[in-house]
Design an enzyme around this catalytic site. Structure first.
Site, mmCIF file in Angstrom:
data_model
loop_
_atom_site.group_PDB
_atom_site.id
_atom_site.type_symbol
_atom_site.label_atom_id
_atom_site.label_comp_id
_atom_site.label_asym_id
_atom_site.label_seq_id
_atom_site.Cartn_x
_atom_site.Cartn_y
_atom_site.Cartn_z
ATOM 1 N N LYS A 192 46.144 38.293 38.375
ATOM 2 C CA LYS A 192 44.722 37.799 38.112
ATOM 3 C C LYS A 192 44.266 36.625 37.209
ATOM 4 C CE LYS A 192 43.204 42.689 39.491
ATOM 5 N NZ LYS A 192 42.938 43.686 38.793
ATOM 6 N N GLN A 233 40.721 46.480 34.151
ATOM 7 C CA GLN A 233 41.440 47.230 34.654
ATOM 8 C C GLN A 233 41.362 48.371 34.393
ATOM 9 O OE1 GLN A 233 43.173 44.984 36.952
ATOM 10 N NE2 GLN A 233 44.894 46.901 37.670
ATOM 11 N N ASP A 281 34.988 44.098 41.051
ATOM 12 C CA ASP A 281 35.080 44.539 41.423
ATOM 13 C C ASP A 281 34.481 45.109 43.056
ATOM 14 O OD1 ASP A 281 37.518 45.003 40.898
ATOM 15 O OD2 ASP A 281 37.325 46.265 39.536
HETATM 16 N N1 GUN Z 1 43.426 48.759 39.670
HETATM 17 C C1 GUN Z 1 44.167 48.936 40.364
HETATM 18 N N2 GUN Z 1 43.659 48.391 41.837
HETATM 19 C C2 GUN Z 1 42.617 47.475 41.579
HETATM 20 C C3 GUN Z 1 41.009 46.999 41.712
HETATM 21 O O1 GUN Z 1 41.196 46.559 42.522
HETATM 22 N N3 GUN Z 1 40.644 46.707 40.377
HETATM 23 C C4 GUN Z 1 40.799 47.290 39.207
HETATM 24 N N4 GUN Z 1 39.258 47.011 38.598
HETATM 25 N N5 GUN Z 1 41.426 47.467 38.504
HETATM 26 C C5 GUN Z 1 42.554 48.099 39.410
#
Ligand code: GUN
Length: 299
Positions: free
Chosen positions: A53, A97, A120
């Site tokens: 990311k 995350q 998100d």
């Molecule tokens: N962990 C796995 N997928 C995601 C996501 O889309 N957002 C976040 N914040 N954590 C994740």
């Protein structure tokens, strides 16, 4: 003949739109979209996702920062960091995350992020907008938003008369996916572990979306002939055929056999996965554009 959706290519096209919008923002307003990614603890898979990311944010021309916090971080320390990012004008998007270490409440952290920076799409304000059918006013959760790009690419904007079945009811994916399909006029069933005769429910689906975390659970005889099958699962399973101790990634759909029945299907890897990061970048640009009161990019 089945069509296998190329998620990498679709994601590259979204990233192209994001890069152009970013260049325009910088040229016209001197503004760089700012994305802060926060990770707590040492989970290797989460670190790999977060690095991807942060890397993509840089490639898009964003101001990209990453906060890596130790496993022993307290709720108060995390809350303090989120508050600092909430009031930081150069940050337009905040992503914490998940999953967080067990001693931390993810719900409290997510709900403390300002909704306009919640790239998100997990804050109740953004979840509520999607549930109310308002897809333009807030930020839509990245993985379901990415899956909808595939659905729209196959069936168009209006899903009137189509049956959609989503297997899985998580806040991160299943619930928002069902809401997006409903907003596009599909007749939606959200199936889950307590659903009776799941294969029969799935056989009714013109659009079948699987997000359960069970390797290759969806079999060919669950799929309606000609259906669109979207596989959101990412499961690491042993692959002795590749050598001792080797693993491979598979989805929630038994790909080879379902591809014989479906008319459109996403692979794992290379399907929905790459779209999640692309939609995160899109949400960050949208948040930056909104901070200036500008119209936002459309996908
Ligand atoms: N962990 C796995 N997928 C995601 C996501 O889309 N957002 C976040 N914040 N954590 C994740």
């Amino acid at each position: 003949m089945v069509t296998i959706i190329d998620g990498k290519q679709a994601a590259a096209s979204v990233i192209g739109v994001v890069k152009s919008a970013t260049a325009v923002l910088e040229e016209n307003a001197g503004l760089k979209p700012g994305l802060a990614v926060v990770i707590v603890g040492d989970d290797p898979a989460s670190h790999a996702y977060v690095s991807a990311k942060s890397r993509m944010a840089k490639e898009c021309g964003f101001h990209s920062i990453q906060h890596t916090l130790p496993e022993a971080t307290t709720q108060e320390e995390l809350a303090q960091l989120v508050e600092t990012l909430n009031v930081d004008e150069i940050i337009h998007g905040i992503l914490v995350q998940l999953p967080l270490p067990k001693h931390l409440s993810s719900e409290a952290v997510i709900q403390s992020i300002r909704p306009e920076k919640d790239v998100d799409g997990l804050h109740v304000v953004n979840v509520g907008r999607v549930a109310a059918g308002d897809l333009k006013g807030g930020l839509v959760s990245c993985t379901p938003a990415g899956a909808m790009v595939f659905v729209r690419g196959t069936h168009g904007e209006d899903l009137s008369g189509l049956n959609a079945v989503v297997i899985g009811r998580s806040n991160l994916f299943g619930k928002p996916m069902s809401a997006l399909l409903l907003a596009a006029n599909a007749t939606v069933t959200t199936a889950h572990s307590r659903t009776k005769d799941l294969p029969a429910v799935c056989r009714n689906a013109d659009i079948l979306v699987a997000a359960v975390g069970r390797p290759e659970m969806v079999k060919a005889d669950w799929v309606k002939p000609g259906a669109t099958v979207i596989d959101v699962g990412i499961n690491r399973v042993p692959a002795p055929e590749r050598g001792e101790g080797k693993n491979k990634l598979v989805g929630d759909v038994a790909f080879a056999e379902c591809a014989e029945v479906a008319s459109v299907i996403t692979p794992v890897p290379g399907g929905v996965g790459p779209m999640t990061i692309a939609m995160l970048m899109a949400n960050t640009v949208i948040a930056a554009q909104r901070s200036l009161g500008q119209d936002t990019l459309q996908l």
